[in-house]
Design a protein around this motif. Structure first.
Motif, PDB file in Angstrom:
ATOM      1  N   VAL A  11       0.832  -1.172  -0.016  1.00 41.63           N
ATOM      2  CA  VAL A  11       0.114   0.179   0.072  1.00 41.63           C
ATOM      3  C   VAL A  11       1.001   1.348   0.058  1.00 41.63           C
ATOM      4  CG1 VAL A  11      -1.807   1.260   1.387  1.00 41.63           C
ATOM      5  CG2 VAL A  11      -1.668  -1.337   1.210  1.00 41.63           C
ATOM      6  N   PHE A  12       0.760   2.057  -0.998  1.00 38.93           N
ATOM      7  CA  PHE A  12       1.383   3.423  -1.465  1.00 38.93           C
ATOM      8  C   PHE A  12       0.191   4.297  -0.691  1.00 38.93           C
ATOM      9  CE2 PHE A  12       3.716   0.780  -3.940  1.00 38.93           C
ATOM     10  CZ  PHE A  12       5.198   0.905  -3.790  1.00 38.93           C
ATOM     11  N   PHE A  13       0.922   5.130   0.265  1.00 41.00           N
ATOM     12  CA  PHE A  13       0.379   6.248   0.716  1.00 41.00           C
ATOM     13  C   PHE A  13       0.891   7.643   0.955  1.00 41.00           C
ATOM     14  CE2 PHE A  13       2.355   4.365   4.103  1.00 41.00           C
ATOM     15  CZ  PHE A  13       2.372   5.266   5.235  1.00 41.00           C
ATOM     16  N   ASP A  14       0.237   8.707   1.266  1.00 44.62           N
ATOM     17  CA  ASP A  14       0.871   9.919   1.538  1.00 44.62           C
ATOM     18  C   ASP A  14       1.223   9.982   2.879  1.00 44.62           C
ATOM     19  OD1 ASP A  14       1.429  12.627   1.998  1.00 44.62           O
ATOM     20  OD2 ASP A  14      -0.224  13.825   1.158  1.00 44.62           O
ATOM     21  N   GLY A  15       2.422   9.928   3.280  1.00 45.36           N
ATOM     22  CA  GLY A  15       3.026   9.791   4.335  1.00 45.36           C
ATOM     23  C   GLY A  15       3.067  10.969   5.193  1.00 45.36           C
ATOM     24  N   GLU A  16       2.531  12.150   4.535  1.00 47.38           N
ATOM     25  CA  GLU A  16       2.325  13.490   5.297  1.00 47.38           C
ATOM     26  C   GLU A  16       0.741  13.626   5.847  1.00 47.38           C
ATOM     27  OE1 GLU A  16       4.531  16.166   3.225  1.00 47.38           O
ATOM     28  OE2 GLU A  16       6.534  15.245   3.451  1.00 47.38           O
ATOM     29  N   CYS A  17      -0.049  12.659   5.374  1.00 50.14           N
ATOM     30  CA  CYS A  17      -1.542  13.174   5.432  1.00 50.14           C
ATOM     31  C   CYS A  17      -1.980  12.311   6.638  1.00 50.14           C
ATOM     32  CB  CYS A  17      -2.248  12.485   4.367  1.00 50.14           C
ATOM     33  SG  CYS A  17      -3.836  12.608   4.264  1.00 50.14           S
ATOM     34  N   GLY A  18      -2.718  13.134   7.383  1.00 48.66           N
ATOM     35  CA  GLY A  18      -3.475  12.285   8.665  1.00 48.66           C
ATOM     36  C   GLY A  18      -4.338  11.273   8.542  1.00 48.66           C
ATOM     37  N   VAL A  19      -5.270  11.685   7.358  1.00 51.90           N
ATOM     38  CA  VAL A  19      -6.382  10.595   6.871  1.00 51.90           C
ATOM     39  C   VAL A  19      -5.583   9.351   6.317  1.00 51.90           C
ATOM     40  CG1 VAL A  19      -8.141  10.417   5.448  1.00 51.90           C
ATOM     41  CG2 VAL A  19      -8.070  12.647   6.440  1.00 51.90           C
ATOM     42  N   PHE A  38       3.862  -1.587   3.745  1.00 51.23           N
ATOM     43  CA  PHE A  38       3.338  -0.197   3.421  1.00 51.23           C
ATOM     44  C   PHE A  38       4.630   0.525   3.167  1.00 51.23           C
ATOM     45  CE2 PHE A  38       0.424  -2.083   6.332  1.00 51.23           C
ATOM     46  CZ  PHE A  38      -0.726  -1.641   5.944  1.00 51.23           C
ATOM     47  N   ALA A  39       4.383   1.713   2.137  1.00 49.48           N
ATOM     48  CA  ALA A  39       5.404   2.788   1.761  1.00 49.48           C
ATOM     49  C   ALA A  39       4.694   3.938   1.445  1.00 49.48           C
ATOM     50  CB  ALA A  39       6.096   2.050   0.736  1.00 49.48           C
ATOM     51  N   SER A  40       5.402   5.099   2.128  1.00 48.44           N
ATOM     52  CA  SER A  40       4.900   6.219   1.866  1.00 48.44           C
ATOM     53  C   SER A  40       5.498   6.617   0.472  1.00 48.44           C
ATOM     54  CB  SER A  40       5.524   7.278   2.886  1.00 48.44           C
ATOM     55  OG  SER A  40       6.678   7.815   2.373  1.00 48.44           O
ATOM     56  N   LEU A  41       4.473   7.568  -0.290  1.00 43.50           N
ATOM     57  CA  LEU A  41       4.901   7.965  -1.632  1.00 43.50           C
ATOM     58  C   LEU A  41       6.191   8.843  -1.899  1.00 43.50           C
ATOM     59  CD1 LEU A  41       1.093   8.235  -2.892  1.00 43.50           C
ATOM     60  CD2 LEU A  41       2.841   6.746  -3.728  1.00 43.50           C
ATOM     61  N   GLN A  42       6.342   9.524  -0.578  1.00 44.07           N
ATOM     62  CA  GLN A  42       7.413  10.234  -0.447  1.00 44.07           C
ATOM     63  C   GLN A  42       8.877   9.379  -0.278  1.00 44.07           C
ATOM     64  OE1 GLN A  42       4.577  10.702   1.377  1.00 44.07           O
ATOM     65  NE2 GLN A  42       4.007  12.703   1.309  1.00 44.07           N
ATOM     66  N   SER A  43       8.775   8.434  -0.076  1.00 44.35           N
ATOM     67  CA  SER A  43       9.933   7.484   0.367  1.00 44.35           C
ATOM     68  C   SER A  43      10.751   7.041  -1.039  1.00 44.35           C
ATOM     69  CB  SER A  43       9.541   5.979   1.067  1.00 44.35           C
ATOM     70  OG  SER A  43       8.900   5.235   0.091  1.00 44.35           O
ATOM     71  N   SER A 112     -10.120  12.959  -1.404  1.00 50.42           N
ATOM     72  CA  SER A 112      -8.899  13.093  -1.273  1.00 50.42           C
ATOM     73  C   SER A 112      -8.620  14.588  -1.440  1.00 50.42           C
ATOM     74  CB  SER A 112      -8.309  12.669  -2.357  1.00 50.42           C
ATOM     75  OG  SER A 112      -6.859  13.002  -2.738  1.00 50.42           O
ATOM     76  N   ARG A 113      -9.389  15.595  -1.992  1.00 47.60           N
ATOM     77  CA  ARG A 113      -9.245  17.058  -2.125  1.00 47.60           C
ATOM     78  C   ARG A 113      -9.477  17.532  -0.566  1.00 47.60           C
ATOM     79  NH1 ARG A 113     -12.234  16.326  -6.681  1.00 47.60           N
ATOM     80  NH2 ARG A 113     -14.213  16.815  -5.814  1.00 47.60           N
ATOM     81  N   ASN A 114     -10.468  17.105   0.229  1.00 50.56           N
ATOM     82  CA  ASN A 114     -10.818  17.658   1.482  1.00 50.56           C
ATOM     83  C   ASN A 114      -9.986  16.773   2.502  1.00 50.56           C
ATOM     84  OD1 ASN A 114     -12.575  19.556   0.808  1.00 50.56           O
ATOM     85  ND2 ASN A 114     -13.505  18.060  -0.135  1.00 50.56           N
ATOM     86  N   ARG A 115      -8.898  16.014   2.237  1.00 52.50           N
ATOM     87  CA  ARG A 115      -8.388  15.144   3.361  1.00 52.50           C
ATOM     88  C   ARG A 115      -7.590  15.955   4.360  1.00 52.50           C
ATOM     89  NH1 ARG A 115      -3.087  13.054   1.326  1.00 52.50           N
ATOM     90  NH2 ARG A 115      -2.786  14.327  -0.836  1.00 52.50           N
ATOM     91  N   MET A 116      -6.946  16.643   4.073  1.00 54.43           N
ATOM     92  CA  MET A 116      -6.346  17.715   5.090  1.00 54.43           C
ATOM     93  C   MET A 116      -7.140  18.641   6.006  1.00 54.43           C
ATOM     94  SD  MET A 116      -3.217  17.045   4.469  1.00 54.43           S
ATOM     95  CE  MET A 116      -1.821  16.389   3.385  1.00 54.43           C
ATOM     96  N   LYS A 117      -8.526  18.583   5.501  1.00 50.26           N
ATOM     97  CA  LYS A 117      -9.337  19.322   6.399  1.00 50.26           C
ATOM     98  C   LYS A 117      -9.976  18.463   7.423  1.00 50.26           C
ATOM     99  CE  LYS A 117     -10.426  22.543   2.824  1.00 50.26           C
ATOM    100  NZ  LYS A 117     -11.414  22.844   1.807  1.00 50.26           N
ATOM    101  N   LEU A 118     -10.128  17.157   6.757  1.00 52.62           N
ATOM    102  CA  LEU A 118     -10.617  15.908   7.613  1.00 52.62           C
ATOM    103  C   LEU A 118     -10.280  15.695   8.816  1.00 52.62           C
ATOM    104  CD1 LEU A 118     -11.989  14.122   4.844  1.00 52.62           C
ATOM    105  CD2 LEU A 118     -13.460  15.523   6.207  1.00 52.62           C
ATOM    106  N   SER A 119      -8.875  15.693   8.913  1.00 51.58           N
ATOM    107  CA  SER A 119      -7.916  15.293   9.718  1.00 51.58           C
ATOM    108  C   SER A 119      -6.932  16.069  10.184  1.00 51.58           C
ATOM    109  CB  SER A 119      -7.299  13.837   9.643  1.00 51.58           C
ATOM    110  OG  SER A 119      -6.385  13.282  10.223  1.00 51.58           O
ATOM    111  N   ALA A 120      -6.679  16.502  11.418  1.00 55.54           N
ATOM    112  CA  ALA A 120      -5.326  17.045  12.090  1.00 55.54           C
ATOM    113  C   ALA A 120      -4.312  16.312  11.623  1.00 55.54           C
ATOM    114  CB  ALA A 120      -5.516  17.508  13.404  1.00 55.54           C
ATOM    115  N   GLN A 121      -3.022  16.803  11.353  1.00 53.65           N
ATOM    116  CA  GLN A 121      -2.084  16.119  10.979  1.00 53.65           C
ATOM    117  C   GLN A 121      -1.277  15.445  12.343  1.00 53.65           C
ATOM    118  OE1 GLN A 121      -0.364  15.476   8.137  1.00 53.65           O
ATOM    119  NE2 GLN A 121      -2.170  16.597   7.137  1.00 53.65           N
TER     120      GLN A 121
END
Length: 137
Positions: A11-19, A38-43, A112-121
Motif C-alpha cells: 500500500v503506497f500512501f501519502d506519509g504526510e497526510c493524517g487521513v 506499506f510505503a509512503s509515496l515520499q519514500s 482526497s481533495r478535502n483530506r487535510m481538512k478532515l484530519s488534524a496532522q
C-alpha cells in the motif's frame, strides 16, 4: 528491506497526510493474514514505484495497491481490493465493483481533495511489530 516484499500487497500512501495515516493504522490492525506492507509515496521506494510507471512524483493524493509482478490498482479499486484481502465483513465493499471505476473515483477524489481538512496532522508511530511492515528504502 523485508525479504518477502514481493509476495505481499504493498500500500503506497501519502506519509504526510493524517487521513492516510489513519487508514494505514486501520489496515494494520485488521491485517490478520499479514498480507500488506506499506510505503509512503515520499519514500525512495515510493518514488521509484511512481517513476517506473510514469506516474506523478510530486503530488501524493492517490492511494496505490501493488502486488509485484501482478498488478497495481489506484483509488477506489485499490480500496475495494484492500477490503477484499482483509476478508470478512469488509468483502461487502466488493459490491463497488459493479460500478464503473470512474464512479467510485469521484467519491475518492472528493475525500482526497478535502483530506487535510478532515484530519488534524497526527503523527503515527508504529509499534515494533508494525515497523516491520514498512518499506523505507
Amino acid at each position: 528491506m523485508q525479504e518477502d516484499w514481493k509476495n505481499k500487497h504493498i500500500v503506497f500512501f501519502d506519509g504526510e497526510c493524517g487521513v492516510c495515516n489513519f487508514w494505514v493504522q486501520w489496515i494494520l490492525e485488521r491485517d490478520k493474514k499479514d498480507a500488506f506492507l506499506f510505503a509512503s509515496l515520499q519514500s525512495g521506494f515510493g518514488q521509484k514505484f511512481l517513476s517506473e510507471r510514469g506516474l506523478e512524483t510530486k503530488v501524493f493524493n492517490t492511494l496505490y495497491l501493488w502486488k509485484p509482478d501482478q498488478y497495481y490498482l489506484v483509488k477506489s479499486r485499490a480500496v475495494i481490493q484492500i477490503a477484499n484481502l482483509l476478508g470478512g465483513i469488509y468483502t461487502l465493499l466488493n459490491i463497488g465493483k459493479i460500478l464503473p471505476a470512474f464512479t467510485g473515483d469521484v467519491f475518492y477524489d472528493m475525500v482526497s481533495r478535502n483530506r487535510m481538512k478532515l484530519s488534524a496532522q497526527k503523527c503515527f508511530l508504529p509499534d515494533q511489530h508494525q515497523k516491520k511492515k514498512f518499506i523505507e528504502v
